[in-house]
Design an enzyme around this catalytic site. Structure first.
Site, PDB file in Angstrom:
ATOM      1  N   ASP A  47       0.837  -1.205   0.000  1.00 46.97           N
ATOM      2  CA  ASP A  47       0.000   0.000   0.000  1.00 46.97           C
ATOM      3  C   ASP A  47       0.872   1.255   0.000  1.00 46.97           C
ATOM      4  O   ASP A  47       0.654   2.188  -0.788  1.00 46.97           O
ATOM      5  CB  ASP A  47      -0.907   0.021   1.235  1.00 46.97           C
ATOM      6  N   GLU A  70      -5.245   7.093   0.544  1.00 41.39           N
ATOM      7  CA  GLU A  70      -5.693   6.482   1.794  1.00 41.39           C
ATOM      8  C   GLU A  70      -4.649   6.535   2.900  1.00 41.39           C
ATOM      9  O   GLU A  70      -4.975   6.727   4.067  1.00 41.39           O
ATOM     10  CB  GLU A  70      -6.085   5.019   1.550  1.00 41.39           C
ATOM     11  N   ASP A 135      -6.381   4.924  -4.315  1.00 38.35           N
ATOM     12  CA  ASP A 135      -6.444   3.834  -3.339  1.00 38.35           C
ATOM     13  C   ASP A 135      -5.422   2.817  -3.816  1.00 38.35           C
ATOM     14  O   ASP A 135      -5.665   2.091  -4.786  1.00 38.35           O
ATOM     15  CB  ASP A 135      -7.836   3.208  -3.273  1.00 38.35           C
ATOM     16  N   ILE A 137      -4.229  -0.030  -2.755  1.00 38.43           N
ATOM     17  CA  ILE A 137      -4.778  -1.388  -2.801  1.00 38.43           C
ATOM     18  C   ILE A 137      -6.155  -1.342  -2.154  1.00 38.43           C
ATOM     19  O   ILE A 137      -6.266  -1.192  -0.937  1.00 38.43           O
ATOM     20  CB  ILE A 137      -3.884  -2.413  -2.072  1.00 38.43           C
ATOM     21  N   ASP A 138      -7.183  -1.427  -2.969  1.00 42.23           N
ATOM     22  CA  ASP A 138      -8.537  -1.509  -2.428  1.00 42.23           C
ATOM     23  C   ASP A 138      -8.877  -2.989  -2.292  1.00 42.23           C
ATOM     24  O   ASP A 138      -8.802  -3.749  -3.259  1.00 42.23           O
ATOM     25  CB  ASP A 138      -9.546  -0.825  -3.348  1.00 42.23           C
ATOM     26  N   THR A 140      -7.594  -4.650   0.784  1.00 42.00           N
ATOM     27  CA  THR A 140      -6.392  -5.174   1.450  1.00 42.00           C
ATOM     28  C   THR A 140      -6.695  -6.458   2.216  1.00 42.00           C
ATOM     29  O   THR A 140      -5.861  -7.364   2.280  1.00 42.00           O
ATOM     30  CB  THR A 140      -5.795  -4.113   2.397  1.00 42.00           C
ATOM     31  N   HIS A 247     -30.344  -5.768   2.590  1.00 34.09           N
ATOM     32  CA  HIS A 247     -29.848  -5.991   1.226  1.00 34.09           C
ATOM     33  C   HIS A 247     -30.517  -7.220   0.614  1.00 34.09           C
ATOM     34  O   HIS A 247     -30.945  -7.196  -0.551  1.00 34.09           O
ATOM     35  CB  HIS A 247     -28.327  -6.184   1.245  1.00 34.09           C
ATOM     36  N   ASP A 296     -12.401   5.047  -2.106  1.00 30.97           N
ATOM     37  CA  ASP A 296     -13.072   3.796  -2.453  1.00 30.97           C
ATOM     38  C   ASP A 296     -14.085   3.968  -3.579  1.00 30.97           C
ATOM     39  O   ASP A 296     -14.592   2.962  -4.100  1.00 30.97           O
ATOM     40  CB  ASP A 296     -13.811   3.229  -1.238  1.00 30.97           C
TER      41      ASP A 296
END
Length: 362
Positions: A47, A70, A135, A137-138, A140, A247, A296
């Site tokens: 990251d 981030e 970002d 690494i989205d 992680t 959801h 994000d």
């Protein structure tokens, strides 16, 4: 894609390709240098290294631009060992890197400084000018499990999305739904999804092929989409911030029987929508004071909007990227084809009211 952002796109793709080399070298290692931040989310040496690489490369090409990302360099300043590991990743990349577009910090101190440009950056309001949002690494949490993740690069102008470039090392360029955290590209090439405001959404391989790289434009959504055409992407029982039973009830009321695509990383959910692997998603946070992080969502949402998707929060408001690092003006997300977004939004309200969760609505 022939757009006013051709140079930006060229530089960003080169940077993401180099960033993917860093991420792949770390994902294959047993020790990923993982630590926990104050919010208990993980961060790895990849990251930090990727955020420094992206910042250095794009700053070299566009020195007047600003940055949001981030990570901050506080943990690197506190730990010489961690700092040395991140610097070593960049130095090893420099030894292997032959692309002139890739630029690296000149010293560990400059590396930390550039990471902090992002870590303390703000998107700003309408007068903010050009701001890149990263970002590194989205996803992680799934990355450390050697599963799906994304490298997100976005350009905002006056707090509006104008360019999106997302590297997806695990996602095939010709992926077919459903895709998930465990999807693996058998070719090992991965893909890059990208879009410019007003110019559509495209996909290409992440790594360079032996021949010419093929770029495919994503077909727009039908203007007459019907409820029975809905195909979902969500995050099933992997995060405690959402209302899972709401959801599920929303999907059932909409007649969606398949779980569809399933990703932890928000950026990969937007990529799924932008590539036409899904065409709707809904996310309701458990509390009104919970919200998304700008890195994000910024840029990645443009991938879906450019093929005819509409994105609002659950109150029906446009997503406001100008308010800061946290999307404090919005609660949750509702994304669907423009033609039936209002119907999907109404369904969300009906379910929350039926479940006694009116307090989650404005």
């Amino acid at each position: 894609m022939d757009s006013p952002y051709s140079k930006e796109l060229h530089v960003a793709i080169g940077a993401i390709q180099s960033a993917a080399k860093i991420s792949q070298s770390v994902i294959s290692a047993e020790d990923k240098g993982t630590i926990k931040k104050d919010d208990l989310s993980p961060v790895t040496v990849a990251d930090f290294a990727i955020q420094a690489l992206l910042t250095a490369t794009i700053h070299h090409a566009f020195p007047a631009d600003k940055f949001v990302g981030e990570e901050s360099a506080a943990d690197l300043r506190d730990s010489q060992t961690l700092r040395d590991r991140v610097w070593d990743l960049l130095r090893r990349l420099e030894e292997d890197e032959k692309q002139s577009l890739c630029k690296l910090p000149e010293s560990p101190d400059q590396m930390c400084e550039m990471i902090d440009w992002c870590g303390f950056g703000e998107p700003g309001g309408p007068g903010a000018g050009r701001v890149w949002v990263f970002d590194p690494i989205d996803g992680t949490k799934t990355f450390v499990q050697r599963e799906a993740y994304a490298i997100n690069v976005a350009l905002l102008e006056a707090s509006k999305q104008v360019l999106s470039i997302v590297g997806c090392p695990t996602l095939p360029v010709d992926a077919e739904a459903p895709v998930s955290n465990t999807t693996v590209d058998p070719s090992g090439q991965g893909c890059i999804a990208f879009a410019a405001k007003g110019y559509g959404t495209y996909v290409r391989t992440l790594t360079e092929s032996l021949g010419s790289t093929q770029v495919r434009k994503i077909e727009p959504l039908p203007e007459t989409a019907m409820p029975q055409d809905l195909r979902a992407v969500s995050c099933y029982h992997m995060l405690d911030s959402g209302v899972d039973d709401a959801h599920q009830a929303i999907m059932e009321r909409l007649g969606i029987s398949s779980r569809g695509c399933d990703f932890l990383a928000w950026v990969l959910r937007w990529v799924s929508l932008g590539l036409g692997l899904a065409n709707m998603t809904v996310w309701v946070y458990k509390r009104r004071d919970r919200g998304g992080n700008v890195w994000d969502h910024a840029g990645a949402m443009l991938l879906f909007e450019e093929i005819g998707g509409k994105i609002t929060d659950i109150d029906g408001k446009d997503i406001d990227l100008s308010v800061g690092r946290k999307l404090t003006s919005n609660h949750g997300f509702v994304a669907a084809p423009r033609a039936i977004h209002a119907m999907v939004l109404q369904t969300v309200h009906e379910v929350l009211q039926a479940q006694g969760r009116v307090h989650l609505l404005a």
